[in-house]
Design an enzyme around this catalytic site. Structure first.
Site, PDB file in Angstrom:
ATOM      1  N   LEU A  37       0.840  -1.209   0.000  1.00 44.52           N
ATOM      2  CA  LEU A  37       0.000   0.000   0.000  1.00 44.52           C
ATOM      3  C   LEU A  37       0.877   1.262   0.000  1.00 44.52           C
ATOM      4  N   ASP A  61       5.591  -5.853   2.545  1.00 38.02           N
ATOM      5  CA  ASP A  61       6.579  -5.488   1.525  1.00 38.02           C
ATOM      6  C   ASP A  61       7.149  -6.760   0.890  1.00 38.02           C
ATOM      7  N   ILE A  62       7.278  -6.774  -0.422  1.00 36.49           N
ATOM      8  CA  ILE A  62       7.854  -7.968  -1.073  1.00 36.49           C
ATOM      9  C   ILE A  62       9.340  -8.129  -0.742  1.00 36.49           C
ATOM     10  N   THR A 134       7.399  -5.056 -18.659  1.00 35.88           N
ATOM     11  CA  THR A 134       7.004  -3.977 -19.551  1.00 35.88           C
ATOM     12  C   THR A 134       7.787  -4.007 -20.863  1.00 35.88           C
ATOM     13  N   ASP A 135       7.203  -3.403 -21.894  1.00 35.84           N
ATOM     14  CA  ASP A 135       7.930  -3.278 -23.170  1.00 35.84           C
ATOM     15  C   ASP A 135       9.056  -2.253 -23.071  1.00 35.84           C
ATOM     16  N   GLU A 136       9.050  -1.442 -21.980  1.00 32.89           N
ATOM     17  CA  GLU A 136      10.033  -0.360 -21.890  1.00 32.89           C
ATOM     18  C   GLU A 136      11.459  -0.889 -21.731  1.00 32.89           C
ATOM     19  N   TYR A 160      13.308   3.462 -14.215  1.00 33.15           N
ATOM     20  CA  TYR A 160      12.211   2.490 -14.130  1.00 33.15           C
ATOM     21  C   TYR A 160      12.476   1.290 -15.030  1.00 33.15           C
ATOM     22  N   LYS A 164      13.283  -2.691 -14.135  1.00 28.43           N
ATOM     23  CA  LYS A 164      12.454  -3.808 -14.617  1.00 28.43           C
ATOM     24  C   LYS A 164      13.327  -4.777 -15.430  1.00 28.43           C
ATOM     25  N   LYS A 199      -0.643   8.879 -14.231  1.00 28.28           N
ATOM     26  CA  LYS A 199      -0.363   8.370 -15.577  1.00 28.28           C
ATOM     27  C   LYS A 199      -1.161   9.148 -16.623  1.00 28.28           C
ATOM     28  N   VAL A 216       1.366  18.316 -22.040  1.00 30.94           N
ATOM     29  CA  VAL A 216       1.871  17.355 -23.038  1.00 30.94           C
ATOM     30  C   VAL A 216       3.377  17.568 -23.155  1.00 30.94           C
ATOM     31  N   ARG A 224       2.917   5.547 -28.134  1.00 33.68           N
ATOM     32  CA  ARG A 224       2.753   4.405 -27.234  1.00 33.68           C
ATOM     33  C   ARG A 224       1.739   3.451 -27.867  1.00 33.68           C
ATOM     34  N   ASP A 291      10.067  18.654 -22.029  1.00 40.72           N
ATOM     35  CA  ASP A 291      10.051  17.208 -22.239  1.00 40.72           C
ATOM     36  C   ASP A 291      10.594  16.465 -21.012  1.00 40.72           C
ATOM     37  N   HIS A 295      13.230  10.891 -22.622  1.00 41.58           N
ATOM     38  CA  HIS A 295      11.894  10.426 -23.044  1.00 41.58           C
ATOM     39  C   HIS A 295      11.971   9.483 -24.257  1.00 41.58           C
TER      40      HIS A 295
HETATM   41  P1  NAD Z   1       0.861   0.496  -9.847  1.00 41.05           P
HETATM   42  O1  NAD Z   1       1.938   1.485  -9.526  1.00 41.05           O
HETATM   43  O2  NAD Z   1      -0.518   0.981 -10.130  1.00 41.05           O
HETATM   44  O3  NAD Z   1       0.742  -0.571  -8.657  1.00 41.05           O
HETATM   45  C1  NAD Z   1       1.847  -1.108  -8.029  1.00 41.05           C
HETATM   46  C2  NAD Z   1       1.374  -1.814  -6.750  1.00 41.05           C
HETATM   47  O4  NAD Z   1       2.513  -2.418  -6.131  1.00 41.05           O
HETATM   48  C3  NAD Z   1       0.754  -0.866  -5.719  1.00 41.05           C
HETATM   49  O5  NAD Z   1      -0.420  -1.438  -5.202  1.00 41.05           O
HETATM   50  C4  NAD Z   1       1.817  -0.749  -4.651  1.00 41.05           C
HETATM   51  O6  NAD Z   1       1.288  -0.515  -3.345  1.00 41.05           O
HETATM   52  C5  NAD Z   1       2.491  -2.105  -4.745  1.00 41.05           C
HETATM   53  N1  NAD Z   1       3.882  -2.084  -4.257  1.00 41.05           N
HETATM   54  C6  NAD Z   1       4.856  -1.196  -4.579  1.00 41.05           C
HETATM   55  N2  NAD Z   1       5.979  -1.500  -3.921  1.00 41.05           N
HETATM   56  C7  NAD Z   1       5.718  -2.612  -3.180  1.00 41.05           C
HETATM   57  C8  NAD Z   1       6.489  -3.415  -2.307  1.00 41.05           C
HETATM   58  N3  NAD Z   1       7.767  -3.123  -2.048  1.00 41.05           N
HETATM   59  N4  NAD Z   1       5.905  -4.483  -1.737  1.00 41.05           N
HETATM   60  C9  NAD Z   1       4.609  -4.785  -1.975  1.00 41.05           C
HETATM   61  N5  NAD Z   1       3.823  -4.054  -2.794  1.00 41.05           N
HETATM   62  C10 NAD Z   1       4.382  -2.977  -3.390  1.00 41.05           C
HETATM   63  O7  NAD Z   1       1.443  -0.340 -11.068  1.00 41.05           O
HETATM   64  P2  NAD Z   1       0.673  -1.003 -12.309  1.00 41.05           P
HETATM   65  O8  NAD Z   1       0.532   0.009 -13.381  1.00 41.05           O
HETATM   66  O9  NAD Z   1      -0.504  -1.736 -11.824  1.00 41.05           O
HETATM   67  O10 NAD Z   1       1.772  -2.037 -12.805  1.00 41.05           O
HETATM   68  C11 NAD Z   1       1.815  -3.362 -12.270  1.00 41.05           C
HETATM   69  C12 NAD Z   1       2.971  -4.116 -12.914  1.00 41.05           C
HETATM   70  O11 NAD Z   1       2.784  -4.142 -14.334  1.00 41.05           O
HETATM   71  C13 NAD Z   1       4.333  -3.454 -12.679  1.00 41.05           C
HETATM   72  O12 NAD Z   1       5.264  -4.473 -12.444  1.00 41.05           O
HETATM   73  C14 NAD Z   1       4.631  -2.742 -13.979  1.00 41.05           C
HETATM   74  O13 NAD Z   1       6.008  -2.679 -14.205  1.00 41.05           O
HETATM   75  C15 NAD Z   1       3.942  -3.650 -14.978  1.00 41.05           C
HETATM   76  N6  NAD Z   1       3.470  -2.988 -16.221  1.00 41.05           N
HETATM   77  C16 NAD Z   1       2.703  -1.855 -16.148  1.00 41.05           C
HETATM   78  C17 NAD Z   1       2.234  -1.285 -17.327  1.00 41.05           C
HETATM   79  C18 NAD Z   1       1.340  -0.066 -17.290  1.00 41.05           C
HETATM   80  O14 NAD Z   1       1.040   0.485 -18.359  1.00 41.05           O
HETATM   81  N7  NAD Z   1       0.868   0.386 -16.153  1.00 41.05           N
HETATM   82  C19 NAD Z   1       2.557  -1.857 -18.569  1.00 41.05           C
HETATM   83  C20 NAD Z   1       3.341  -3.013 -18.585  1.00 41.05           C
HETATM   84  C21 NAD Z   1       3.788  -3.577 -17.401  1.00 41.05           C
HETATM   85  P1  TYD Z   2       2.882   7.444 -18.919  1.00 40.64           P
HETATM   86  O1  TYD Z   2       1.423   7.252 -18.726  1.00 40.64           O
HETATM   87  O2  TYD Z   2       3.671   8.068 -17.825  1.00 40.64           O
HETATM   88  O3  TYD Z   2       3.482   6.037 -19.349  1.00 40.64           O
HETATM   89  P2  TYD Z   2       4.992   5.653 -19.872  1.00 40.64           P
HETATM   90  O4  TYD Z   2       5.896   6.796 -19.619  1.00 40.64           O
HETATM   91  O5  TYD Z   2       5.307   4.483 -19.026  1.00 40.64           O
HETATM   92  O6  TYD Z   2       4.825   5.335 -21.328  1.00 40.64           O
HETATM   93  O7  TYD Z   2       3.100   8.362 -20.210  1.00 40.64           O
HETATM   94  C1  TYD Z   2       2.613   7.973 -21.482  1.00 40.64           C
HETATM   95  C2  TYD Z   2       3.141   8.970 -22.496  1.00 40.64           C
HETATM   96  O8  TYD Z   2       2.571  10.253 -22.222  1.00 40.64           O
HETATM   97  C3  TYD Z   2       4.644   9.175 -22.429  1.00 40.64           C
HETATM   98  O9  TYD Z   2       5.144   9.399 -23.757  1.00 40.64           O
HETATM   99  C4  TYD Z   2       4.812  10.444 -21.613  1.00 40.64           C
HETATM  100  C5  TYD Z   2       3.575  11.243 -21.973  1.00 40.64           C
HETATM  101  N1  TYD Z   2       3.050  12.123 -20.899  1.00 40.64           N
HETATM  102  C6  TYD Z   2       2.782  13.478 -21.176  1.00 40.64           C
HETATM  103  O10 TYD Z   2       2.974  13.958 -22.307  1.00 40.64           O
HETATM  104  N2  TYD Z   2       2.289  14.250 -20.169  1.00 40.64           N
HETATM  105  C7  TYD Z   2       2.081  13.765 -18.921  1.00 40.64           C
HETATM  106  O11 TYD Z   2       1.667  14.548 -18.019  1.00 40.64           O
HETATM  107  C8  TYD Z   2       2.345  12.383 -18.650  1.00 40.64           C
HETATM  108  C9  TYD Z   2       2.115  11.798 -17.290  1.00 40.64           C
HETATM  109  C10 TYD Z   2       2.827  11.601 -19.683  1.00 40.64           C
END
Ligand code: NAD
Ligand code: TYD
Length: 355
Positions: A37, A61-62, A134-136, A160, A164, A199, A216, A224, A291, A295
């Site tokens: 949390l 915590d993990i 993630t694809d990142e 980040y 990963k 996000k 932006v 993306r 920017d 990025h």
């Molecule tokens: P999120 O940030 O919304 O959620 C992360 C969760 O992990 C939270 O509930 C947080 O409390 C918990 N957490 C963080 N540190 C912790 C710890 N040390 N111990 C236990 N719990 C902990 O993230 P999300 O967007 O749901 O992403 C989930 C997973 O999917 C991540 O591994 C992320 O890298 C991966 N992922 C996300 C996206 C995306 O677009 N959001 C895309 C591809 C992969």
């Molecule tokens: P984000 O949702 O942070 O995902 P990621 O960086 O993991 O792809 O951002 C998506 C795209 O949007 C990324 O190119 C950054 C851009 N972005 C903005 O232009 N403005 C913003 O305020 C945020 C949060 C992201």
């Protein structure tokens, strides 16, 4: 066969959607969520499953080996779906330490605990460790490059994505060294209900509703590949049930969109749905800002492997998915308003220093 699942990060965005999916699809399976949390975790994301007899929430915590050991043993866990992570690129630029700790050390802690647990139980072939990534990790594409495939070399550019990538390498090594039944998925950008306001998509929806500018980054032409979160959860389901241990699967929406076009789509939906917006048309709120450091220009996924081998395809188009998402944020004001806390405002001021 029914499963005993440990879902790490199950109170976050994708984790909570996955828990909802799993509880509905497999009501006889046991689901235990371990979540620290952090600012991104929210117990309310799990409100609809909290009362179920097959569900249990543990705050922890993990990186805490003793709590992980205790859950694996007492709940007789056979499957880990590992979502817990620090997940926001902008926060990783401000403070990378937490990303190394949770994403690398936390994943290592889980791997070690699961290796012991799997070994003590005579290495059952049905055990699974799914690492959600993630694809990142593949870095950034130029406009004419082919989308990322499972064999694209890793080239992470942000703290980040580097953290990963580090965790992906550890998971891979546990399969190759110990034969532990691991699976890795690398997915493109998700969107949908329960995504934390920092996000891009929720930030734009919420700022439009409260009449705040829509920041932006750069020229807005970063690309993306967007995937509706429900489609991601279905993909993870098929990977757990039918994926081959040791394999990696790329998951994507085949939905490449420039950021500025996505923001325009969201503004049009907002104008359509909300007659009394503070600013209309909401595109008037769009502001180009400095920017993001480092990025990445473009992400795109080639999902042929999971489509051909596991017969998964995305089912929600971007226009349907954005509509569902915007409707959700409109209806769930009580969910997101408390998240715009003092801590969030302080974070916002640091990233968007013009406000
Ligand atoms: P999120 O940030 O919304 O959620 C992360 C969760 O992990 C939270 O509930 C947080 O409390 C918990 N957490 C963080 N540190 C912790 C710890 N040390 N111990 C236990 N719990 C902990 O993230 P999300 O967007 O749901 O992403 C989930 C997973 O999917 C991540 O591994 C992320 O890298 C991966 N992922 C996300 C996206 C995306 O677009 N959001 C895309 C591809 C992969
Ligand atoms: P984000 O949702 O942070 O995902 P990621 O960086 O993991 O792809 O951002 C998506 C795209 O949007 C990324 O190119 C950054 C851009 N972005 C903005 O232009 N403005 C913003 O305020 C945020 C949060 C992201």
């Amino acid at each position: 066969m029914s499963r005993q699942l440990l879902v790490t990060g199950g109170a976050g965005f994708i984790g909570a959607n996955f828990v909802h999916h799993w509880c509905q699809a497999y009501p006889d399976d046991r689901v235990v969520v371990l979540d620290a949390l952090t600012y991104a975790g929210n117990r309310r994301n799990l409100a609809t499953v909290e009362g179920r007899k097959n569900f249990c929430f543990v705050q922890g915590d993990i990186c805490d080996r003793s709590i992980v050991d205790q859950i694996l043993q007492s709940e007789n866990i056979d499957t880990i779906a590992h979502f817990a992570a620090e997940s926001h690129v902008d926060r990783s630029i401000l403070g990378p330490g937490a990303f190394v700790q949770t994403n690398v050390v936390g994943t290592f802690t889980l791997l070690e605990a699961f290796r012991q647990h799997w070994g003590v139980n005579s290495k059952p072939p049905a055990y699974r460790f799914l690492h959600v990534s993630t694809d990142e990790v593949y870095g950034s594409l130029s406009p004419d490059d082919a989308p990322f495939s499972e064999t694209t070399p890793y080239a992470p550019n942000s703290p980040y994505s580097a953290s990963k990538a580090g965790s992906d390498h550890l998971v891979r090594a546990y399969y190759h060294t110990y034969g532990m039944p691991t699976l890795i998925t690398n997915c493109s950008n998700n969107y949908g209900p329960y995504q934390f306001p920092e996000k891009l998509i929720p930030l734009m929806c919420i700022n439009t509703l409260i009449g705040k500018s829509l920041p932006v980054y750069g020229d807005g032409k970063n690309v993306r590949d967007w995937l509706y979160v429900g489609d991601h959860c279905r993909a993870l389901d098929v990977v757990i049930h039918s994926g081959i241990p040791g394999e990696t699967y790329n998951i994507g929406g085949n939905n490449e969109v420039e950021n500025i076009n996505l923001v325009h789509m969201l503004c049009h939906l907002m104008d359509e749905f909300v007659p009394n917006l503070p600013v209309r048309p909401s595109t008037d709120l769009i502001t180009f800002v400095k920017d993001r450091l480092g990025h990445d220009r473009r992400y795109a996924i080639n999902a042929t492997k999971i489509q051909n081998q596991l017969h998964w395809t995305p089912s929600v188009t971007i226009s349907e998915g954005l509509r569902l998402t915007v409707e959700w944020y409109l209806q769930e004001r009580n969910w997101w308003e408390p998240l715009l806390s003092e801590e969030y405002q302080a974070y916002y001021r640091k990233v968007y220093s013009y406000t």
